[in-house]
Design a protein around this motif. Structure first.
Motif, PDB file in Angstrom:
ATOM      1  N   LYS A  38      47.276  36.709  34.618  1.00  0.00           N
ATOM      2  CA  LYS A  38      48.154  35.906  33.741  1.00  0.00           C
ATOM      3  C   LYS A  38      47.848  36.152  32.269  1.00  0.00           C
ATOM      4  N   GLU A  39      46.565  36.304  31.945  1.00  0.00           N
ATOM      5  CA  GLU A  39      46.176  36.515  30.546  1.00  0.00           C
ATOM      6  C   GLU A  39      46.121  37.993  30.166  1.00  0.00           C
ATOM      7  N   ASP A  40      45.981  38.866  31.162  1.00  0.00           N
ATOM      8  CA  ASP A  40      45.824  40.298  30.919  1.00  0.00           C
ATOM      9  C   ASP A  40      46.665  41.083  31.938  1.00  0.00           C
ATOM     10  N   PRO A  41      47.990  41.030  31.818  1.00  0.00           N
ATOM     11  CA  PRO A  41      48.860  41.638  32.827  1.00  0.00           C
ATOM     12  C   PRO A  41      48.762  43.157  32.930  1.00  0.00           C
ATOM     13  N   HIS A  42      48.171  43.810  31.932  1.00  0.00           N
ATOM     14  CA  HIS A  42      48.046  45.272  31.965  1.00  0.00           C
ATOM     15  C   HIS A  42      46.646  45.722  32.372  1.00  0.00           C
ATOM     16  N   ASP A  43      45.819  44.787  32.816  1.00  0.00           N
ATOM     17  CA  ASP A  43      44.468  45.092  33.306  1.00  0.00           C
ATOM     18  C   ASP A  43      43.644  45.890  32.294  1.00  0.00           C
ATOM     19  N   THR A  44      43.544  45.373  31.096  1.00  0.00           N
ATOM     20  CA  THR A  44      42.793  46.081  30.059  1.00  0.00           C
ATOM     21  C   THR A  44      41.373  45.543  29.877  1.00  0.00           C
ATOM     22  N   VAL A  45      41.120  44.294  30.311  1.00  0.00           N
ATOM     23  CA  VAL A  45      39.799  43.681  30.119  1.00  0.00           C
ATOM     24  C   VAL A  45      39.173  43.417  31.484  1.00  0.00           C
ATOM     25  N   ASN A  46      38.200  44.249  31.854  1.00  0.00           N
ATOM     26  CA  ASN A  46      37.516  44.102  33.135  1.00  0.00           C
ATOM     27  C   ASN A  46      36.449  43.009  33.007  1.00  0.00           C
ATOM     28  N   LEU A  47      36.599  41.935  33.781  1.00  0.00           N
ATOM     29  CA  LEU A  47      35.699  40.781  33.705  1.00  0.00           C
ATOM     30  C   LEU A  47      34.591  40.827  34.760  1.00  0.00           C
ATOM     31  N   TRP A  48      34.469  41.905  35.486  1.00  0.00           N
ATOM     32  CA  TRP A  48      33.512  42.020  36.594  1.00  0.00           C
ATOM     33  C   TRP A  48      32.089  41.648  36.183  1.00  0.00           C
ATOM     34  N   ASP A  49      31.624  42.180  35.075  1.00  0.00           N
ATOM     35  CA  ASP A  49      30.235  41.946  34.646  1.00  0.00           C
ATOM     36  C   ASP A  49      30.075  40.750  33.720  1.00  0.00           C
ATOM     37  N   ASP A  50      31.148  40.045  33.425  1.00  0.00           N
ATOM     38  CA  ASP A  50      31.082  38.892  32.533  1.00  0.00           C
ATOM     39  C   ASP A  50      30.472  37.704  33.277  1.00  0.00           C
ATOM     40  N   PRO A  51      29.305  37.207  32.825  1.00  0.00           N
ATOM     41  CA  PRO A  51      28.647  36.097  33.527  1.00  0.00           C
ATOM     42  C   PRO A  51      29.525  34.849  33.638  1.00  0.00           C
ATOM     43  N   GLY A  52      30.434  34.668  32.712  1.00  0.00           N
ATOM     44  CA  GLY A  52      31.326  33.520  32.754  1.00  0.00           C
ATOM     45  C   GLY A  52      32.315  33.563  33.916  1.00  0.00           C
ATOM     46  N   TYR A  53      32.472  34.720  34.542  1.00  0.00           N
ATOM     47  CA  TYR A  53      33.407  34.882  35.650  1.00  0.00           C
ATOM     48  C   TYR A  53      32.701  35.218  36.960  1.00  0.00           C
ATOM     49  N   ALA A  54      31.380  35.064  37.001  1.00  0.00           N
ATOM     50  CA  ALA A  54      30.609  35.386  38.217  1.00  0.00           C
ATOM     51  C   ALA A  54      31.054  34.531  39.402  1.00  0.00           C
ATOM     52  N   ARG A  55      31.287  33.255  39.151  1.00  0.00           N
ATOM     53  CA  ARG A  55      31.715  32.362  40.243  1.00  0.00           C
ATOM     54  C   ARG A  55      33.100  32.769  40.765  1.00  0.00           C
ATOM     55  N   LYS A  56      34.014  33.107  39.882  1.00  0.00           N
ATOM     56  CA  LYS A  56      35.352  33.541  40.296  1.00  0.00           C
ATOM     57  C   LYS A  56      35.269  34.846  41.085  1.00  0.00           C
ATOM     58  N   ARG A  57      34.421  35.769  40.632  1.00  0.00           N
ATOM     59  CA  ARG A  57      34.237  37.029  41.348  1.00  0.00           C
ATOM     60  C   ARG A  57      33.710  36.774  42.756  1.00  0.00           C
ATOM     61  N   ALA A  58      32.735  35.872  42.899  1.00  0.00           N
ATOM     62  CA  ALA A  58      32.179  35.548  44.215  1.00  0.00           C
ATOM     63  C   ALA A  58      33.244  34.894  45.100  1.00  0.00           C
ATOM     64  N   GLU A  59      34.022  33.988  44.532  1.00  0.00           N
ATOM     65  CA  GLU A  59      35.078  33.309  45.296  1.00  0.00           C
ATOM     66  C   GLU A  59      36.101  34.310  45.820  1.00  0.00           C
ATOM     67  N   LEU A  60      36.547  35.216  44.963  1.00  0.00           N
ATOM     68  CA  LEU A  60      37.541  36.201  45.377  1.00  0.00           C
ATOM     69  C   LEU A  60      36.964  37.206  46.367  1.00  0.00           C
ATOM     70  N   THR A  61      35.696  37.548  46.208  1.00  0.00           N
ATOM     71  CA  THR A  61      35.039  38.452  47.157  1.00  0.00           C
ATOM     72  C   THR A  61      34.964  37.794  48.534  1.00  0.00           C
ATOM     73  N   ASP A  62      34.635  36.506  48.579  1.00  0.00           N
ATOM     74  CA  ASP A  62      34.616  35.785  49.853  1.00  0.00           C
ATOM     75  C   ASP A  62      36.006  35.755  50.490  1.00  0.00           C
ATOM     76  N   ARG A  63      37.018  35.536  49.683  1.00  0.00           N
ATOM     77  CA  ARG A  63      38.387  35.515  50.214  1.00  0.00           C
ATOM     78  C   ARG A  63      38.797  36.890  50.731  1.00  0.00           C
ATOM     79  N   LEU A  64      38.390  37.938  50.025  1.00  0.00           N
ATOM     80  CA  LEU A  64      38.676  39.301  50.478  1.00  0.00           C
ATOM     81  C   LEU A  64      38.021  39.552  51.831  1.00  0.00           C
ATOM     82  N   LEU A  65      36.760  39.173  51.964  1.00  0.00           N
ATOM     83  CA  LEU A  65      36.053  39.360  53.225  1.00  0.00           C
ATOM     84  C   LEU A  65      36.735  38.590  54.352  1.00  0.00           C
ATOM     85  N   SER A  66      37.122  37.359  54.087  1.00  0.00           N
ATOM     86  CA  SER A  66      37.814  36.558  55.099  1.00  0.00           C
ATOM     87  C   SER A  66      39.122  37.221  55.529  1.00  0.00           C
TER      88      SER A  66
END
Length: 104
Positions: A38-66
């Motif tokens: 929603k904030e970056d529709p062209h995928d220009t800012v990779n948030l993977w290593d951003d500590p502020g998004y670690a929880r979101k990354r874990a949540e989405l990884t769990d959903r992917l695994l499920s």
């Protein structure tokens, strides 16, 4: 007619996309991609290593695994024999009773 086959490195990845997020997971690699669609529709800012998004990354990884597990198992409940899912159920008196299918 022979079709030439190019052999080279194989890229293995899984992607999980919601209305708001995109996660690209490269298996056991220590890197990946996380985008706020929603904030970056062209995928220009990779948030993977951003500590502020670690929880979101874990949540989405769990959903992917499920999603991956569910897609391999087929329709909900198709392979859900409780005797195969639990190794030591709380309601069986002992392992022999459990193996016979006696549940209580």
């Amino acid at each position: 007619m022979k079709i030439p086959c190019r052999r080279g490195p194989l890229l293995r990845l899984k992607m999980f996309i919601t209305d708001e997020w995109k996660l690209v997971h490269y298996g056991s690699a220590p890197y990946g991609e996380l985008y706020h669609e929603k904030e970056d529709p062209h995928d220009t800012v990779n948030l993977w290593d951003d500590p502020g998004y670690a929880r979101k990354r874990a949540e989405l990884t769990d959903r992917l695994l499920s999603e991956m597990i569910d897609s391999e198992m087929g329709p909900f409940g198709a392979h859900r024999d409780p005797r195969l899912m639990e190794t030591s159920p709380p309601y069986a008196r002992d392992e022999r009773e459990w193996r016979k299918g006696g549940f209580g």
